[in-house]
Design a protein around this motif. Structure first.
Motif, PDB file in Angstrom:
ATOM      1  N   TYR A 210      39.353 -11.391 -26.915  1.00  0.00           N
ATOM      2  CA  TYR A 210      40.501 -10.745 -27.495  1.00  0.00           C
ATOM      3  C   TYR A 210      41.800 -11.507 -26.813  1.00  0.00           C
ATOM      4  CZ  TYR A 210      37.393  -7.370 -29.468  1.00  0.00           C
ATOM      5  OH  TYR A 210      36.537  -6.753 -30.182  1.00  0.00           O
TER       6      TYR A 210
ATOM      7  N   HIS B  90      44.001 -13.664 -29.379  1.00  0.00           N
ATOM      8  CA  HIS B  90      45.379 -13.489 -29.759  1.00  0.00           C
ATOM      9  C   HIS B  90      46.317 -14.553 -29.644  1.00  0.00           C
ATOM     10  CE1 HIS B  90      43.793  -9.562 -30.408  1.00  0.00           C
ATOM     11  NE2 HIS B  90      44.145  -8.810 -29.105  1.00  0.00           N
TER      12      HIS B  90
ATOM     13  N   LEU C 178      48.104 -15.831 -33.172  1.00  0.00           N
ATOM     14  CA  LEU C 178      49.302 -15.056 -33.218  1.00  0.00           C
ATOM     15  C   LEU C 178      50.267 -16.258 -33.514  1.00  0.00           C
ATOM     16  CD1 LEU C 178      49.717 -11.810 -31.244  1.00  0.00           C
ATOM     17  CD2 LEU C 178      50.180 -12.274 -33.722  1.00  0.00           C
TER      18      LEU C 178
ATOM     19  N   LEU D   4      52.580  -8.935 -26.008  1.00  0.00           N
ATOM     20  CA  LEU D   4      51.060  -8.952 -25.816  1.00  0.00           C
ATOM     21  C   LEU D   4      50.765 -10.063 -24.665  1.00  0.00           C
ATOM     22  CD1 LEU D   4      48.938  -8.863 -29.009  1.00  0.00           C
ATOM     23  CD2 LEU D   4      48.770  -7.565 -27.181  1.00  0.00           C
TER      24      LEU D   4
ATOM     25  N   PHE E 137      43.855  -9.683 -37.498  1.00  0.00           N
ATOM     26  CA  PHE E 137      44.426  -9.140 -36.181  1.00  0.00           C
ATOM     27  C   PHE E 137      44.632  -7.706 -35.928  1.00  0.00           C
ATOM     28  CE2 PHE E 137      48.607  -8.110 -34.293  1.00  0.00           C
ATOM     29  CZ  PHE E 137      48.359  -8.576 -32.901  1.00  0.00           C
TER      30      PHE E 137
ATOM     31  N   ASP F   6      41.080  -6.765 -35.094  1.00  0.00           N
ATOM     32  CA  ASP F   6      41.086  -7.141 -33.693  1.00  0.00           C
ATOM     33  C   ASP F   6      41.572  -6.656 -32.551  1.00  0.00           C
ATOM     34  OD1 ASP F   6      39.253  -9.146 -34.474  1.00  0.00           O
ATOM     35  OD2 ASP F   6      40.469 -10.935 -34.042  1.00  0.00           O
ATOM     36  N   LEU F   7      42.937  -6.224 -32.714  1.00  0.00           N
ATOM     37  CA  LEU F   7      43.579  -5.470 -31.771  1.00  0.00           C
ATOM     38  C   LEU F   7      43.392  -4.101 -31.740  1.00  0.00           C
ATOM     39  CD1 LEU F   7      46.022  -5.688 -29.683  1.00  0.00           C
ATOM     40  CD2 LEU F   7      47.802  -5.427 -31.562  1.00  0.00           C
TER      41      LEU F   7
END
Length: 227
Positions: A84, A88, A92, A127, A198, A201-202
């Motif tokens: 993760y 990310h 992103l 994040l 995303f 995943d988040l």
């Protein structure tokens, strides 16, 4: 079907994270979306099979999902970092780039997600700050077994997770829950596929931390320490 035989546009649409690899190789999946990977790579003197392998390797990294209850705390932290945090950070920036392109090219469209690039930039900054605190302070504290002192930082991380959830709601609002207009271009399709990925995943990332890892520290939901 062998990925090298697929059109670049289809690869961009169907493989989350592929757009970043295609862009790095300077392969045009937007205007040149009908060209197959094999053809596009040959024209640039690139190895199509190597590019396909890179995309498949990226997909493989994100597909592995062990049962978190079977992992030791140290192994669970390692899984969170690799599956993760790292992903990310990889994906992103590419979503921000795609959002800027869609807003720039399709700004006059009624369904254009205006403001999405700025929102995603804020998400990335939040994040990064959050993950840095976990990596530099909280996770080392947990792996050293200093669970008593970790309870307060865990509470802060839970609150920040609530903020991340609010960001996901804003993304869904701006994109009308990632609903594409008719005849959307490949870039727009790749953007929304990436956003859906995303979001998933988040959500899973927050679940693993809140309901598994952090429960071992603060005892919520009957969590039991699992060193």
């Amino acid at each position: 079907m062998n990925m090298t035989s697929l059109p670049l546009g289809q690869i961009a649409r169907d493989y989350p994270g592929a757009t970043g690899i295609l862009k790095k190789m300077k392969l045009d999946f937007c205007c040149g979306g009908a060209t197959t990977l094999k053809q596009a790579a040959r024209e640039k003197g690139l190895d199509a099979h190597r590019i396909a392998s890179d995309i498949e390797a990226h997909m493989s990294r994100r597909s592995g999902q062990p049962d978190p209850t079977d992992l030791s705390t140290e192994s669970l932290i390692e899984h969170i970092l690799e599956r993760y945090h790292d992903i990310h950070r990889e994906e992103l920036p590419e979503l921000i780039r795609l959002a800027k392109r869609v807003e720039r090219v399709h700004g006059s469209h009624l369904k254009c997600p205006s403001g999405l690039a700025d929102l995603l930039t804020d998400v990335l900054a939040e994040l990064e700050n959050h993950m840095a605190k976990e990596e530099q302070i909280l996770f080392p504290m947990i792996t050293r077994g200093i669970n008593g002192m970790a309870v307060a930082p865990v509470a802060v991380m839970r609150e920040e997770h609530d903020n991340h959830g609010a960001y996901l709601e804003k993304i869904e609002s701006i994109t009308n829950d990632m609903t594409l207009p008719e005849a959307a271009c490949n870039t727009w399709k790749a953007l929304y596929l990436g956003l859906e990925t995303f979001r998933d995943d988040l959500t899973q990332h927050i679940h693993l931390e809140n309901n598994v890892l952090f429960n071992r520290i603060d005892g919520r939901m009957g969590g039991v320490s699992n060193g």
